[in-house]
Design an enzyme around this catalytic site. Structure first.
Site, PDB file in Angstrom:
ATOM      1  N   CYS A 108      -1.330   2.744  -2.502  1.00 52.71           N
ATOM      2  CA  CYS A 108      -1.691   4.153  -2.556  1.00 52.71           C
ATOM      3  C   CYS A 108      -2.800   4.404  -3.588  1.00 52.71           C
ATOM      4  O   CYS A 108      -3.876   3.840  -3.488  1.00 52.71           O
ATOM      5  CB  CYS A 108      -0.439   4.992  -2.811  1.00 52.71           C
ATOM      6  SG  CYS A 108      -0.573   6.720  -2.318  1.00 52.71           S
ATOM      7  N   HIS A 109      -2.543   5.214  -4.607  1.00 54.03           N
ATOM      8  CA  HIS A 109      -3.528   5.518  -5.650  1.00 54.03           C
ATOM      9  C   HIS A 109      -3.606   4.430  -6.722  1.00 54.03           C
ATOM     10  O   HIS A 109      -4.435   4.509  -7.621  1.00 54.03           O
ATOM     11  CB  HIS A 109      -3.191   6.846  -6.335  1.00 54.03           C
ATOM     12  CG  HIS A 109      -3.472   8.054  -5.506  1.00 54.03           C
ATOM     13  ND1 HIS A 109      -2.572   8.545  -4.573  1.00 54.03           N
ATOM     14  CD2 HIS A 109      -4.552   8.878  -5.443  1.00 54.03           C
ATOM     15  CE1 HIS A 109      -3.075   9.617  -4.001  1.00 54.03           C
ATOM     16  NE2 HIS A 109      -4.276   9.842  -4.494  1.00 54.03           N
ATOM     17  N   ALA A 110      -2.765   3.412  -6.659  1.00 55.29           N
ATOM     18  CA  ALA A 110      -2.753   2.364  -7.680  1.00 55.29           C
ATOM     19  C   ALA A 110      -4.052   1.575  -7.713  1.00 55.29           C
ATOM     20  O   ALA A 110      -4.366   0.939  -8.720  1.00 55.29           O
ATOM     21  CB  ALA A 110      -1.568   1.424  -7.471  1.00 55.29           C
ATOM     22  N   GLY A 111      -4.833   1.633  -6.632  1.00 49.75           N
ATOM     23  CA  GLY A 111      -6.125   0.953  -6.616  1.00 49.75           C
ATOM     24  C   GLY A 111      -7.072   1.435  -7.703  1.00 49.75           C
ATOM     25  O   GLY A 111      -8.032   0.749  -8.051  1.00 49.75           O
TER      26      GLY A 111
END
Length: 178
Positions: A108-111
């Site tokens: 998800c937004h962890a990138g």
């Protein structure tokens, strides 16, 4: 019966507004396979609130972590990664895992964390569409798939992809095909 990840140590990051399922599902799944999962936050022992209100107490402080004590890094999404990527130690640890060829998994937004660590150039990955442009601007090739494995990196898009995400992590850690 020996568990597949017995003896492995896996690091996860936490901060407020983490995506509850993206932390707890992989953590419990990896523990089920015998791994020791350590959750590190900005402060040891602090309870961080998930995006949906589920608490997570940090086992230890990020500043006390060293890459060579672990076999893999799994980064949950939510909005916590946007705060965590501002910490030099988080970026340094992420770079060290990557440079040592160890698993770096993000969902998800962890990138945002691998982007800020400067390790995305030339990797194919996925994420929530909300950070697609960020990943492309960091030099990654973005695809809309539930699971992408590229060398030592595993990525998925959202909580619905968690079964695939965990299968990908297990495949990389055990060397077993999907």
């Amino acid at each position: 019966m020996k568990k597949r990840l017995e003896g492995m140590r896996i690091l996860m990051f936490v901060d407020d507004v983490y995506e509850d399922l993206e932390l707890w599902y992989p953590k419990l799944r990896l523990e089920e396979e015998g791994a020791r999962v350590v959750v590190a936050g900005p402060a040891a022992g602090k309870v961080y609130d998930g995006k949906h209100g589920y608490p997570c107490k940090a086992d230890t402080a990020i500043d006390d972590m060293a890459e060579n004590d672990f076999d893999a890094l799994v980064i949950p999404g939510g909005f916590a990664p946007d705060k965590l990527r501002r910490l030099e130690k988080v970026k340094d640890l992420t770079r060290r895992f990557h440079e040592s060829g160890k698993l770096v998994a993000h969902i998800c937004h962890a990138g945002w964390i691998p982007i800020s660590a400067g390790i995305m150039k030339g990797f194919t990955c996925t994420s929530t569409p909300g950070i697609r442009d960020d990943l492309i601007n960091a030099g990654a090739v973005w695809v809309d798939e539930p699971l992408v494995i590229d060398r030592n990196m595993v990525s998925s898009r959202r909580p619905d992809d968690l079964p695939d995400f965990c299968r990908g992590i297990l495949s990389v850690l055990t060397g077993e095909p999907l």
